[in-house]
Scaffold this motif. Structure first.
Motif, short mmCIF file in Angstrom:
data_model
loop_
_atom_site.label_atom_id
_atom_site.label_comp_id
_atom_site.label_asym_id
_atom_site.label_seq_id
_atom_site.Cartn_x
_atom_site.Cartn_y
_atom_site.Cartn_z
N ALA A 123 34.38 39.12 44.79
CA ALA A 123 34.67 39.99 43.64
C ALA A 123 36.14 40.38 43.60
O ALA A 123 36.81 40.49 44.62
N GLY A 124 36.64 40.57 42.39
CA GLY A 124 38.01 41.01 42.20
C GLY A 124 38.87 39.96 41.54
O GLY A 124 38.38 38.97 41.01
N ILE A 125 40.16 40.19 41.57
CA ILE A 125 41.13 39.32 40.91
C ILE A 125 41.72 38.36 41.92
O ILE A 125 42.32 38.78 42.91
N ASP A 126 41.55 37.07 41.67
CA ASP A 126 42.06 36.04 42.57
C ASP A 126 43.51 35.66 42.27
O ASP A 126 44.26 35.29 43.16
N ALA A 127 43.86 35.69 40.98
CA ALA A 127 45.19 35.21 40.59
C ALA A 127 45.60 35.84 39.26
O ALA A 127 44.76 36.37 38.54
N LEU A 143 42.57 45.90 45.38
CA LEU A 143 41.92 44.78 46.06
C LEU A 143 42.75 43.50 45.96
O LEU A 143 42.77 42.69 46.90
N PHE A 144 43.45 43.33 44.85
CA PHE A 144 44.31 42.16 44.65
C PHE A 144 45.31 42.04 45.81
O PHE A 144 45.52 40.96 46.36
N PHE A 145 45.93 43.16 46.19
CA PHE A 145 46.91 43.15 47.28
C PHE A 145 46.24 43.18 48.65
O PHE A 145 46.72 42.54 49.59
N GLY A 154 45.64 39.87 49.71
CA GLY A 154 46.82 39.03 49.85
C GLY A 154 47.01 38.01 48.75
O GLY A 154 47.48 36.90 48.99
N ASN A 155 46.65 38.39 47.50
CA ASN A 155 46.70 37.43 46.39
C ASN A 155 47.99 37.46 45.57
O ASN A 155 48.05 36.81 44.52
N GLN A 156 49.01 38.17 46.03
CA GLN A 156 50.20 38.34 45.20
C GLN A 156 50.98 37.05 44.93
O GLN A 156 51.78 36.99 44.01
N ASN A 157 50.72 35.99 45.70
CA ASN A 157 51.37 34.69 45.45
C ASN A 157 50.48 33.74 44.66
O ASN A 157 50.88 32.61 44.40
N ASN A 158 49.29 34.18 44.30
CA ASN A 158 48.35 33.31 43.56
C ASN A 158 48.63 33.41 42.07
O ASN A 158 48.28 34.39 41.43
N LEU A 208 56.07 31.78 42.23
CA LEU A 208 55.87 32.99 41.43
C LEU A 208 55.12 34.01 42.29
O LEU A 208 54.11 33.68 42.90
N THR A 209 55.66 35.22 42.36
CA THR A 209 55.09 36.25 43.21
C THR A 209 55.10 37.59 42.50
O THR A 209 56.11 37.97 41.90
N VAL A 210 53.99 38.31 42.59
CA VAL A 210 53.96 39.69 42.09
C VAL A 210 54.71 40.53 43.11
O VAL A 210 54.31 40.61 44.28
N VAL A 211 55.83 41.12 42.70
CA VAL A 211 56.68 41.88 43.61
C VAL A 211 56.59 43.39 43.39
O VAL A 211 57.12 44.16 44.19
#
Length: 200
Positions: free
Chosen positions: A15-19, A87-89, A92-96, A108-111
C-alpha cells in the motif's frame, strides 16, 4: 455518480505511493492508480538548478475514474494524504520516477516534500494555488534528455502518483468479514469445550 474515499490499507505491505510520474495527461488504469494533479501544474523553479515543484496529492479533490464496469469519483482525505507522503519516504521511494506512467526514469529525485499548512505557504511564491493539506514536492532533474525534451518543451505539465490504495467500502467489507470469521471461530471453540465436558 458514486464518490469513493481511498485509504491506505496498513495491513498491505504494497500500500502507498510507489513512484511519482511526470505527465502531460492522466492515465486511466484499473486497480492501479495513476493520477495527474489535474489543473494544478508544476512550476519550473530554477532552470539552472533544474528543480520542479508541484502538487503530488490534493485532499478532498474528486478525481474522475472509469473502469470496465462504471464511472465514478475517488478522493483522498487530508489524513490519508499526510500518511501517504510519509510512507513514500519511509519506504525510500524518492528516486522512483516515471514518464507518463510507462517508462522508469533515472536522474530524477524528490528532494523536498511538505504538507501545505496555511495561506502563507511557499508554494504561493511560485504562483501555485493549492488548498491546505496538499502534499507538495520539489523534484531535481539530473537527466539532460528529460529536461531538454520534456520539461523545457512543456511536454510534461504536472506530477502524478502511482500506487495502491483500498476504497473505504472494500476495507469496511473486509473488516466485517474478519469480525464474522473471528466470531465463527469463537463459537467453534465454545462448541469444542462443551463436547469435551460431555465426554468427561
Amino acid at each position: 455518480m458514486e464518490i469513493v474515499e481511498l485509504l491506505l490499507d496498513e495491513e498491505n505491505e504494497d500500500a502507498g505511493i510507489d513512484a511519482i510520474s511526470i505527465v502531460s495527461a492522466p492515465a486511466i488504469e484499473s486497480n492501479f492508480l495513476a493520477f495527474k494533479s489535474q489543473e494544478i501544474k508544476f512550476a519550473k523553479i530554477d532552470d539552472e538548478k533544474r528543480i520542479l515543484m508541484g502538487a503530488a496529492l490534493i485532499p478532498n479533490k474528486p478525481i474522475y475514474r472509469k473502469d470496465e464496469k462504471k464511472e465514478y469519483y475517488v478522493y483522498f482525505s487530508a489524513d490519508t494524504v499526510r500518511k501517504a507522503s510519509e510512507l513514500f519516504f519511509m519506504n525510500g521511494n524518492q528516486n522512483n520516477t516515471t514518464l507518463e506512467h510507462n517508462m522508469s526514469l533515472n536522474g530524477l529525485t524528490v528532494v523536498e516534500s511538505w504538507i501545505v499548512e496555511g495561506e502563507q505557504d511557499k508554494s504561493k511564491m511560485y504562483g501555485l494555488d493549492v488548498p491546505v493539506g496538499t502534499w507538495m514536492v520539489s523534484m531535481k532533474v539530473n537527466n539532460d534528455e528529460i529536461w531538454n525534451e520534456y520539461v523545457k518543451t512543456n511536454r510534461v505539465k504536472g506530477f502524478s502518483i502511482e500506487g495502491y490504495f483500498a476504497d473505504k467500502a472494500n476495507m469496511k467489507a473486509s473488516a466485517e468479514d474478519i469480525a464474522e470469521k473471528e466470531a465463527e471461530e469463537k463459537i467453534e471453540q465454545i462448541r469444542n469445550l462443551f463436547k469435551k465436558k460431555r465426554l468427561n
